[in-house]
Enzyme design. Structure first.
Site, PDB file in Angstrom:
ATOM      1  N   CYS A  99      54.879  48.941  34.446  1.00 17.90           N
ATOM      2  CA  CYS A  99      56.254  48.465  34.377  1.00 17.90           C
ATOM      3  C   CYS A  99      57.215  49.481  33.781  1.00 17.90           C
ATOM      4  O   CYS A  99      58.294  49.111  33.328  1.00 17.90           O
ATOM      5  CB  CYS A  99      56.298  47.177  33.566  1.00 17.90           C
ATOM      6  SG  CYS A  99      55.069  45.985  34.059  1.00 17.90           S
ATOM      7  N   CYS A 116      46.844  50.110  29.218  1.00 15.93           N
ATOM      8  CA  CYS A 116      46.719  48.692  28.876  1.00 15.93           C
ATOM      9  C   CYS A 116      45.373  48.352  28.223  1.00 15.93           C
ATOM     10  O   CYS A 116      44.340  48.746  28.736  1.00 15.93           O
ATOM     11  CB  CYS A 116      46.884  47.863  30.149  1.00 15.93           C
ATOM     12  SG  CYS A 116      47.174  46.115  29.836  1.00 15.93           S
ATOM     13  N   CYS A 118      48.465  48.367  25.772  1.00 18.81           N
ATOM     14  CA  CYS A 118      49.237  49.447  25.155  1.00 18.81           C
ATOM     15  C   CYS A 118      49.333  49.235  23.628  1.00 18.81           C
ATOM     16  O   CYS A 118      49.008  48.161  23.113  1.00 18.81           O
ATOM     17  CB  CYS A 118      50.631  49.503  25.771  1.00 18.81           C
ATOM     18  SG  CYS A 118      51.583  47.987  25.529  1.00 18.81           S
ATOM     19  N   CYS A 127      54.170  42.510  25.024  1.00 20.56           N
ATOM     20  CA  CYS A 127      53.864  42.936  26.391  1.00 20.56           C
ATOM     21  C   CYS A 127      55.141  42.821  27.200  1.00 20.56           C
ATOM     22  O   CYS A 127      55.527  41.723  27.598  1.00 20.56           O
ATOM     23  CB  CYS A 127      52.762  42.068  26.995  1.00 20.56           C
ATOM     24  SG  CYS A 127      52.491  42.378  28.752  1.00 20.56           S
TER      25      CYS A 127
HETATM   26 FE1  SF4 Z   1      51.985  46.901  30.097  1.00 22.54          FE
HETATM   27 FE2  SF4 Z   1      51.622  44.572  28.856  1.00 22.54          FE
HETATM   28 FE3  SF4 Z   1      49.514  46.081  29.391  1.00 22.54          FE
HETATM   29 FE4  SF4 Z   1      51.308  46.823  27.516  1.00 22.54          FE
HETATM   30  S1  SF4 Z   1      49.958  45.046  27.454  1.00 22.54           S
HETATM   31  S2  SF4 Z   1      50.392  48.131  29.107  1.00 22.54           S
HETATM   32  S3  SF4 Z   1      53.230  46.100  28.389  1.00 22.54           S
HETATM   33  S4  SF4 Z   1      50.844  45.139  30.900  1.00 22.54           S
END
Ligand code: SF4
Length: 163
Positions: A99, A116, A118, A127
């Site tokens: 994203c 992810c 992250c 997120c």
């Molecule tokens: Fe992207 Fe959410 Fe995964 Fe973080 S936790 S890498 S914001 S999908």
């Protein structure tokens, strides 16, 4: 990480609609899906391997359960993000967050900050893709499951990653 700029149409649009009604939210999703289909009409070859898609689907279910978070009430959001993670895993060898825009995706994947889950998710349950939603998020659904068929069906003909 330092060179990345969030120019994500999907998530930033979604975050922007969090304060609006569900009708507006749903409308935004449908619009994003249409745009995704149009902009990726020639990118069918970037579809992730089914095995990778299944790996990221299972990871998402397990991680949501482990962290006490939920999938979005609209599973097409969940499906698009899972597909994006799988595309990056195939392309880069790591599930780089789909994203965000990156100047150098390979470098980002090697650095790991946005792989992810992250760092913001691991540290603060943030997120920005809306894959993992905390209990107090008004767009969270009730469960943490999504089938492979649902992912495939919801993302037909579209890519899950930002260009
Ligand atoms: Fe992207 Fe959410 Fe995964 Fe973080 S936790 S890498 S914001 S999908």
């Amino acid at each position: 990480m330092s060179g990345s700029v969030c120019s994500c149409s999907t998530v930033c649009t979604l975050k922007g609609v969090q304060r609006r009604s569900y009708a507006a939210f749903k409308s935004s999703i449908l619009s994003l899906r249409r745009n995704g289909r149009q902009s990726t009409a020639t990118r069918a070859s970037s579809d992730p391997d089914t095995k990778t898609l299944e790996t990221m689907r299972k990871f998402s279910e397990q991680y949501a359960r482990r962290t006490g978070t939920y999938f979005c009430v609209d599973k097409s959001v969940t499906a698009v993000v899972i597909k994006g993670l799988a595309e990056h895993k195939d392309e880069l060898g790591a599930p780089l967050c789909p994203c965000r825009h990156y100047d150098d995706k390979q470098l980002e994947a090697e650095q790991g900050f946005w792989n992810c889950p992250c760092v913001p998710m691991r540290e603060r349950k943030e997120c920005h893709c809306m894959l993992f939603l905390t209990e107090d998020n008004s767009f969270r659904g009730e469960d943490t499951t999504i089938s492979l068929e649902e992912v495939v069906e919801a993302t037909k003909g579209m890519s899950g990653v930002q260009p």
